[in-house]
Design an enzyme around this catalytic site. Structure first.
Site, short mmCIF file in Angstrom:
data_model
loop_
_atom_site.label_atom_id
_atom_site.label_comp_id
_atom_site.label_asym_id
_atom_site.label_seq_id
_atom_site.Cartn_x
_atom_site.Cartn_y
_atom_site.Cartn_z
N SER A 1 -34.92 -3.49 -9.99
CA SER A 1 -36.15 -3.19 -9.24
C SER A 1 -37.30 -2.69 -10.13
O SER A 1 -38.45 -3.10 -9.89
CB SER A 1 -35.87 -2.23 -8.09
OG SER A 1 -35.15 -1.10 -8.52
N GLU B 1 -34.00 8.07 -12.25
CA GLU B 1 -32.59 7.70 -12.41
C GLU B 1 -31.84 8.94 -12.86
O GLU B 1 -32.22 9.59 -13.82
CB GLU B 1 -32.46 6.55 -13.43
CG GLU B 1 -31.04 6.22 -13.82
CD GLU B 1 -30.10 5.90 -12.67
OE1 GLU B 1 -30.43 5.09 -11.80
OE2 GLU B 1 -29.00 6.52 -12.64
N ASP C 1 -33.09 3.36 -2.96
CA ASP C 1 -31.95 2.44 -3.08
C ASP C 1 -30.72 3.18 -3.62
O ASP C 1 -30.27 2.91 -4.73
CB ASP C 1 -32.39 1.29 -4.04
CG ASP C 1 -31.31 0.24 -4.20
OD1 ASP C 1 -30.41 0.16 -3.34
OD2 ASP C 1 -31.37 -0.50 -5.20
C1 LIG Z 1 -28.12 0.71 -6.31
S1 LIG Z 1 -28.47 1.36 -7.89
C2 LIG Z 1 -30.15 1.01 -8.14
C3 LIG Z 1 -30.50 -0.43 -8.31
C4 LIG Z 1 -31.97 -0.69 -8.48
N1 LIG Z 1 -32.77 -0.04 -7.45
C5 LIG Z 1 -32.27 -2.17 -8.45
O1 LIG Z 1 -32.57 -2.71 -7.37
O2 LIG Z 1 -32.23 -2.78 -9.51
C6 LIG Z 1 -28.52 3.08 -7.57
C7 LIG Z 1 -28.84 3.92 -8.79
O3 LIG Z 1 -29.14 5.25 -8.35
C8 LIG Z 1 -28.67 6.17 -9.32
N2 LIG Z 1 -28.60 7.45 -8.62
C9 LIG Z 1 -27.60 7.95 -7.84
N3 LIG Z 1 -28.00 9.10 -7.26
C10 LIG Z 1 -29.27 9.33 -7.67
C11 LIG Z 1 -30.25 10.32 -7.37
N4 LIG Z 1 -29.98 11.34 -6.53
N5 LIG Z 1 -31.46 10.21 -7.95
C12 LIG Z 1 -31.76 9.19 -8.78
N6 LIG Z 1 -30.88 8.22 -9.10
C13 LIG Z 1 -29.66 8.27 -8.53
C14 LIG Z 1 -27.36 5.57 -9.78
O4 LIG Z 1 -27.02 6.06 -11.06
C15 LIG Z 1 -27.71 4.07 -9.79
O5 LIG Z 1 -28.15 3.67 -11.05
#
Ligand SMILES: C[S@@+](CC[C@H](N)C(=O)[O-])C[C@H]1O[C@@H](n2cnc3c(N)ncnc32)[C@H](O)[C@@H]1O
Length: 285
Positions: free
Chosen positions: A97, A115, A166
């Site tokens: 994204s 992240e 996400d």
């Molecule tokens: C589904 S992936 C994101 C994919 C990305 N949005 C895309 O579409 O390419 C979710 C990400 O959120 C991170 N994550 C988990 N909890 C989080 C938080 N509270 N704040 C920020 N990042 C977080 C994880 O490490 C992971 O890399």
């Protein structure tokens, strides 16, 4: 936290999310005013599909690899963006994204990506080193609603923009409590922005409380876009996914109206076992 998006990049959920994300960006940049985008759960921004993590799950084979050109304009737009990414990074690259936001927005727009995992955040920083439009924050994306909204960059404020939420849903349905609290905070601070919350669908009926909750959020409008690639009869696997779009920009409904059934036809496991849905939970005035 165990979640690594590298295992899932390019799957059917990414296809839905990223087709919609590009459509949202295109609608935002249709007006000249600068935009701000906040990606609260950004991942590393760029993935490889021919590496062990991705090949072990093979999820892209059931996602982006099945999409054909010439069926729907929003899907062509997504495939064009992937081509642009691959021209630069090689034939097995897949854009996350943050990369898609940077690709679709303009020089006058600004992007903030959060992240939480240190390794992912370091990769994200490296991928956008030298890009003055993208700021990477190694921090909790939910808390960023308070810290980064309403957006102000180098003294400039932004009337238009987008927040993508996400999360990995490691907390299962309890994730909605955090996501909705963040949405309330975000809407209070930046009420005119577009908010997009992605969610997995295992059994649709389990999502009823979330959908009822969504109608109570203080957004002007709320649109639901879902894609199921198989029947939603198993609580054990992700049968599809959806996006809750708050304050979606004009034109999005029309764009997704044809894209969702086209995605379903190309991505469902066998003919007719999938489903797609586009519905207003709260209609615009
Ligand atoms: C589904 S992936 C994101 C994919 C990305 N949005 C895309 O579409 O390419 C979710 C990400 O959120 C991170 N994550 C988990 N909890 C989080 C938080 N509270 N704040 C920020 N990042 C977080 C994880 O490490 C992971 O890399």
């Amino acid at each position: 936290m165990n979640y690594r998006h590298a295992f899932h990049a390019g799957n059917h959920a990414d296809a839905l999310k990223h087709v919609a994300l590009l459509a949202l960006c295109d609608a935002l940049v249709a007006k000249p005013a600068p935009c701000f985008a906040l990606d609260t759960h950004a991942g590393r921004g760029l993935y490889r599909l021919e590496v062990e993590d991705a090949l072990r799950t093979g999820e892209a084979a059931g996602g982006v690899a099945r999409l054909l050109r010439g069926v729907d304009p929003a899907i062509d737009r997504y495939l064009d963006a992937i081509d642009a990414c691959r021209e630069r990074y090689g034939a097995d690259a897949y854009p996350g994204s943050p990369w898609l936001l940077a690709h679709a927005l303009r020089a006058q727009d600004r992007i903030a990506c959060c992240e939480l995992q240190a390794e992912e955040a370091a990769a994200l920083k490296a991928n956008f080193a030298g890009d003055a439009c993208v700021a990477v924050h190694a921090r909790d994306g939910y808390a960023a609603m308070k810290a980064l909204l309403p957006p102000k960059v180098d003294g400039q404020r932004f009337a238009r923009g987008l927040v993508l939420i996400d999360p990995p849903y490691e907390a299962q349905l309890a994730e909605f409590d955090s996501a909705f609290a963040a949405l309330r905070e975000g809407l209070a601070r930046w009420p005119q922005a577009v908010f997009a919350l992605w969610y997995p669908v295992k059994q649709r009926r389990a999502l009823q409380p979330m959908l009822r909750g969504a109608t109570t959020l203080p957004a002007k409008s709320a649109l639901l876009a879902e894609l199921l690639v198989r029947a939603d009869d198993s609580p054990l696997r992700m049968n599809g996914s959806g996006l809750l779009l708050l304050n979606p920009p004009f034109g999005i409904e029309e764009r997704l109206r044809t894209a969702l059934p086209a995605l379903q036809a190309m991505l469902e496991e066998s003919t007719g076992c999938g489903d797609s849905r586009l519905a207003w939970l709260k209609s615009p005035d």
